[in-house]
Structures are given as structure tokens and as C-alpha cells.
Write a protein that holds these residues in place. Structure first.
Motif, short mmCIF file in Angstrom:
data_model
loop_
_atom_site.label_atom_id
_atom_site.label_comp_id
_atom_site.label_asym_id
_atom_site.label_seq_id
_atom_site.Cartn_x
_atom_site.Cartn_y
_atom_site.Cartn_z
N GLY A 29 0.78 -1.22 0.00
CA GLY A 29 0.00 0.00 0.00
C GLY A 29 0.81 1.27 0.00
N THR A 30 2.16 1.19 -0.08
CA THR A 30 3.00 2.38 0.01
C THR A 30 2.79 3.31 -1.17
OG1 THR A 30 4.68 1.21 1.28
CG2 THR A 30 5.38 3.20 0.13
N ARG A 31 2.68 2.75 -2.36
CA ARG A 31 2.48 3.55 -3.56
C ARG A 31 1.28 3.02 -4.32
NH1 ARG A 31 8.62 4.39 -5.99
NH2 ARG A 31 9.50 5.41 -4.13
N LEU A 32 0.51 3.94 -4.83
CA LEU A 32 -0.67 3.58 -5.60
C LEU A 32 -0.71 4.41 -6.88
CD1 LEU A 32 -3.50 3.57 -2.90
CD2 LEU A 32 -2.42 1.56 -3.91
N ARG A 33 -1.31 3.81 -7.90
CA ARG A 33 -1.65 4.54 -9.12
C ARG A 33 -3.15 4.46 -9.23
NH1 ARG A 33 -1.70 3.19 -14.94
NH2 ARG A 33 -1.16 5.08 -16.10
N VAL A 34 -3.81 5.59 -9.15
CA VAL A 34 -5.26 5.60 -9.10
C VAL A 34 -5.84 6.43 -10.24
CG1 VAL A 34 -5.27 5.32 -6.60
CG2 VAL A 34 -5.42 7.61 -7.57
N ALA A 35 -7.02 6.02 -10.70
CA ALA A 35 -7.74 6.75 -11.73
C ALA A 35 -9.01 7.33 -11.14
CB ALA A 35 -8.08 5.83 -12.90
N GLY A 36 -9.44 8.47 -11.66
CA GLY A 36 -10.64 9.09 -11.15
C GLY A 36 -11.12 10.21 -12.06
N GLY A 37 -12.14 10.87 -11.59
CA GLY A 37 -12.68 12.02 -12.30
C GLY A 37 -12.72 13.21 -11.37
N TRP A 38 -12.65 14.42 -11.94
CA TRP A 38 -12.62 15.61 -11.11
C TRP A 38 -13.01 16.85 -11.93
CZ3 TRP A 38 -8.08 12.80 -12.15
CH2 TRP A 38 -7.21 13.36 -13.08
N ARG A 39 -13.28 17.93 -11.22
CA ARG A 39 -13.45 19.23 -11.85
C ARG A 39 -12.20 20.05 -11.56
NH1 ARG A 39 -17.46 20.74 -9.26
NH2 ARG A 39 -16.59 22.44 -8.02
N MET A 40 -11.63 20.66 -12.57
CA MET A 40 -10.36 21.37 -12.40
C MET A 40 -10.58 22.87 -12.49
SD MET A 40 -7.36 20.36 -11.71
CE MET A 40 -5.74 21.07 -11.45
N ASN A 41 -10.14 23.57 -11.44
CA ASN A 41 -10.22 25.03 -11.40
C ASN A 41 -11.65 25.53 -11.62
OD1 ASN A 41 -7.41 25.30 -10.96
ND2 ASN A 41 -7.05 24.97 -13.13
N GLU A 42 -12.62 24.78 -11.08
CA GLU A 42 -14.04 25.14 -11.15
C GLU A 42 -14.57 25.26 -12.57
OE1 GLU A 42 -15.88 25.33 -8.45
OE2 GLU A 42 -14.13 24.89 -7.21
N ARG A 43 -13.89 24.64 -13.52
CA ARG A 43 -14.26 24.87 -14.92
C ARG A 43 -14.32 23.59 -15.73
NH1 ARG A 43 -10.57 28.09 -15.73
NH2 ARG A 43 -9.07 26.69 -16.74
N ASP A 44 -13.24 22.84 -15.79
CA ASP A 44 -13.13 21.71 -16.70
C ASP A 44 -13.40 20.39 -15.99
OD1 ASP A 44 -12.35 23.35 -18.85
OD2 ASP A 44 -10.25 23.28 -18.23
N TYR A 45 -14.24 19.55 -16.62
CA TYR A 45 -14.45 18.19 -16.14
C TYR A 45 -13.39 17.29 -16.75
CZ TYR A 45 -19.06 19.95 -14.82
OH TYR A 45 -20.08 20.66 -14.26
N GLN A 46 -12.71 16.52 -15.91
CA GLN A 46 -11.60 15.72 -16.40
C GLN A 46 -11.62 14.32 -15.81
OE1 GLN A 46 -8.11 18.09 -15.33
NE2 GLN A 46 -8.14 19.10 -17.33
N ILE A 47 -10.98 13.39 -16.53
CA ILE A 47 -10.63 12.08 -16.00
C ILE A 47 -9.13 11.92 -16.17
CG2 ILE A 47 -12.85 11.00 -16.48
CD1 ILE A 47 -11.51 9.69 -18.95
N GLY A 48 -8.53 11.05 -15.37
CA GLY A 48 -7.10 10.84 -15.50
C GLY A 48 -6.57 9.93 -14.43
N ALA A 49 -5.26 9.94 -14.26
CA ALA A 49 -4.59 9.09 -13.28
C ALA A 49 -3.68 9.93 -12.40
CB ALA A 49 -3.77 8.00 -13.98
N LEU A 50 -3.61 9.51 -11.13
CA LEU A 50 -2.75 10.14 -10.15
C LEU A 50 -1.76 9.12 -9.62
CD1 LEU A 50 -5.37 12.07 -7.97
CD2 LEU A 50 -4.21 12.87 -10.03
N SER A 51 -0.57 9.58 -9.32
CA SER A 51 0.44 8.77 -8.66
C SER A 51 0.48 9.18 -7.19
CB SER A 51 1.81 9.00 -9.31
OG SER A 51 2.81 8.29 -8.61
N VAL A 52 0.28 8.19 -6.30
CA VAL A 52 0.18 8.46 -4.86
C VAL A 52 1.33 7.78 -4.14
CG1 VAL A 52 -1.27 8.24 -2.81
CG2 VAL A 52 -2.33 8.57 -5.06
#
Length: 369
Positions: A29-52
């Protein structure tokens, strides 16, 4: 980061049994690669991946794609890619590969625009088919579409024998378990005529749509939305955890409504009436064959275990907790909150990290292989 405002408390649950080796759990569980959706800067709807990276305290954006509306469910695929579905009333589904390239996109307009997606997708055990819950724009009837996993195209469709089908799972025999939320909605997805609610759990044959069973709770204002299978202990049955969303007109009834229902394949029961503000954001497998739920309106994360079915144990206090995903080979979960990620494990200290700057996270996330 102000820890008090992000994560008020994460605590270890007592009485856990059959835990894997702690060193293995920490390493996995030390490092994860996760995908999700979000709103960026109150404007753009996005999907993508984060490195945790929990040890380094870092969350970095690997890639992002802008889409026309808010994403809801994220489903990982073999090889490190994922599927993303638009939130209700959804008009698109996309596939992203492990390198971050958007390789497929299907809009409901391509199929006649008479249906909208209800936010989730699940694959068959052999990976050949995808199942999406959908709503007829005109009648409100619930449908499940069977789609070819190669190109997302619909090859068959079956009625869900209900309305507002939110999440669908596949059982051990390959049958479909459909959580029909039962909430009447406008074509824009807004709730209406709640006195006509008809929530139900339905079991379907995916080959011909035959209804194999139907279960309902006595209280018709309790809507099943998110569902998850537990990790049963030896000689214990497989259980389905059902996160409930209370839709009572009286605020006090909503606040005091139960959070969890459990189905064992034969009976649908409410095992505990401990209060958690009547709204489950998500549910996931927890330790000891139990479930972890996010009590989103109460800003709490709770644990239910079949050994003490009348209890809901508060294991964390997180601002606006919603999406959950279980940690591999460990009795713990990662939690998507309003301000960032939290990590709870039955035998380890809690962790927390903020989202990248400008990101307002969506409801669901998933670990990528």
C-alpha cells in the motif's frame, strides 16, 4: 496542510482477525496509481490518473483528459487502463489505456439518444461483456445494456424490472445483481414524486434477461445505490453490502435512517440501526467479512462486521467522504474525501494527502494495475 480540517481522525478497528502479514500490507500500500474524475479550477471536467506515494506525502497528476460532463464510476481494466462513465443522466463512456491515451469513446446519441447512463459499468467474469445500467428518457424504465468489451457497442438489452438502476455487480455464477434505486426522476436526472419510490434489488440472467429474484425493504424511502461484495471468512457465506440513501420528506427520519442493508442471496436485511445521517456515499469490502461505508453527510467512515451485526464502528472522521476502494490483500481501504485521500488500515496508523491544487474530486476512484 491543516490536518484538523482535512482528516479529523482515523483509528484502527479492534478485534480484527485473520490479518495478513503487516509488512506485506505496508509494502503493497506504500504507492498507488489511481484513476478518477474531477473538476479542475471550477471549470473543466476531467478524468485521468494520479500517482500516490504515502511515504513521500505526494499526489501527482500523471495525465488528464477533458470531457463535457462530470464523470462518475471508474472501472480498472487488465493491463493498467480503465473505463469511465458519465454521471447521471450520463451521455458518454470512454476507455483509457495504461499509457493514458483515450482510445475509445461512445456517446448515447450514437445509439439513438433515447437512454442515459446511470453512472456505472461492470465486466463479465471472462471479460467479453460490459454491463451498463441505463434509464429510458421518456418512460423512466430501467435497462441494462450488454456491450462488447472490445468496442463498447451494445449487443443486447434487458429490463431491470425497476427504475433508477444505479450499480450492477456480477455474482459468482455470472448473474447480474442490480440495485434499482427506485427514485422517479426527470429527464435531467432530478428527483421527483418521491412518494412513488419503488426501490428493489433484482437478480438477472445476463443471457436472456430473465428475472431470477427480487428483494425489497419494508421502507420504500430507502434507496439502494452502491453495492459491494465482501471478502468472506472460511465457511462463511458471500454477502452483498448495500449502501442506503434515505429520501424521507421529514429531515429527522432521513437523519435517523439506517445506512446499510445486507443480502446473503436469500434474504435482504438491515442488520444495524445505528445512526449515521442516512446517506451512504459508497461501500467496500472490509475486515472480517464486513464492509466499510462512507457516511457522507455525517463526515464519518464506518465499519460493519458480521460478528457484531448490530454495531457500526466509526473508524474515521473525514470531511465529505465518498468513494472507497479496498487495499489489495489487506483489511483496509483508501477513501476519497472532499479535500484529499485518506488511508485506513486495521493495524496501521491513518494517512492523508491533499488532492493536487485546483482539483475538486469526483465521487469514485479506482486502483490501477
Amino acid at each position: 496542510m491543516d490536518r484538523r480540517h482535512f482528516l479529523l481522525q482515523l483509528s484502527a478497528a479492534l478485534g480484527t482477525t485473520c490479518l495478513p502479514a503487516l509488512a506485506h500490507a505496508q509494502a503493497s500500500g506504500t504507492r498507488l496509481r489511481v484513476a478518477g474524475g474531477w473538476r479542475m479550477n471550477e471549470r473543466d471536467y476531467q478524468i485521468g490518473a494520479l500517482s500516490v506515494d504515502w511515504e513521500q506525502g505526494q499526489v501527482k497528476t500523471e495525465f488528464a483528459h477533458t470531457l463535457p460532463t462530470l464523470p462518475h464510476a471508474i472501472v480498472p481494466e487488465e493491463g493498467g487502463g480503465f473505463l469511465a462513465v458519465a454521471t447521471r443522466p450520463g451521455t458518454w463512456i470512454v476507455r483509457v489505456d495504461a499509457q493514458g491515451k483515450l482510445v475509445q469513446r461512445l456517446t448515447m446519441a450514437e445509439e439513438g439518444d433515447t437512454r442515459t447512463l446511470d453512472g456505472h459499468v461492470i465486466a463479465s467474469h471472462d471479460g467479453r461483456w460490459l454491463y451498463t445500467g441505463e434509464t429510458d428518457r421518456k418512460t423512466g424504465a430501467g435497462w441494462v445494456s450488454v456491450r462488447d468489451a472490445k468496442d463498447l457497442r451494445k449487443v443486447a438489452e434487458h429490463r431491470t424490472h425497476g427504475i433508477d438502476p444505479h450499480q450492477i455487480l456480477v455474482d459468482a455464477q455470472g448473474r447480474l445483481v442490480v440495485a434499482n434505486g427506485g427514485i422517479p426522476r426527470t429527464p435531467e436526472g432530478l428527483k421527483r414524486n418521491l412518494e412513488l419510490m419503488d426501490p428493489k434489488l433484482v437478480l438477472l440472467n445476463p443471457n436472456n434477461g430473465e428475472k431470477l429474484g427480487e428483494w425489497s425493504l419494508r421502507d420504500k424511502r430507502l434507496a439502494p445505490h452502491h453495492i459491494a461484495w465482501n471478502r468472506p471468512l472460511a465457511d462463511s457465506p458471500q454477502l452483498l453490502g448495500i449502501g442506503l440513501q434515505a429520501e424521507h420528506d421529514d429531515p429527522s427520519k432521513r437523519r435517523d435512517a439506517p445506512l446499510l442493508a445486507v443480502w446473503d442471496g436469500k434474504e435482504l436485511k438491515i442488520p444495524t440501526h445505528m445512526v449515521a445521517d442516512g446517506y451512504a456515499g459508497d461501500v467496500a469490502a472490509g475486515p472480517n467479512g464486513g464492509f466499510v461505508l462512507t457516511a457522507q453527510f455525517a463526515n464519518r467512515v464506518v465499519l460493519w462486521q458480521p460478528q457484531e451485526p448490530a454495531k457500526l464502528l466509526t473508524i474515521g472522521k473525514v470531511q465529505n467522504p465518498c468513494g472507497l476502494w479496498p487495499l489489495d490483500d489487506a483489511p483496509g481501504v483508501t477513501i476519497g474525501g472532499g479535500l484529499g485521500l485518506a488511508r485506513w488500515h486495521a493495524t496501521e496508523p491513518g494517512h492523508m494527502l491533499r488532492w493536487p491544487a485546483g482539483m475538486a474530486a469526483g465521487n469514485h476512484w479506482a486502483v490501477l494495475g
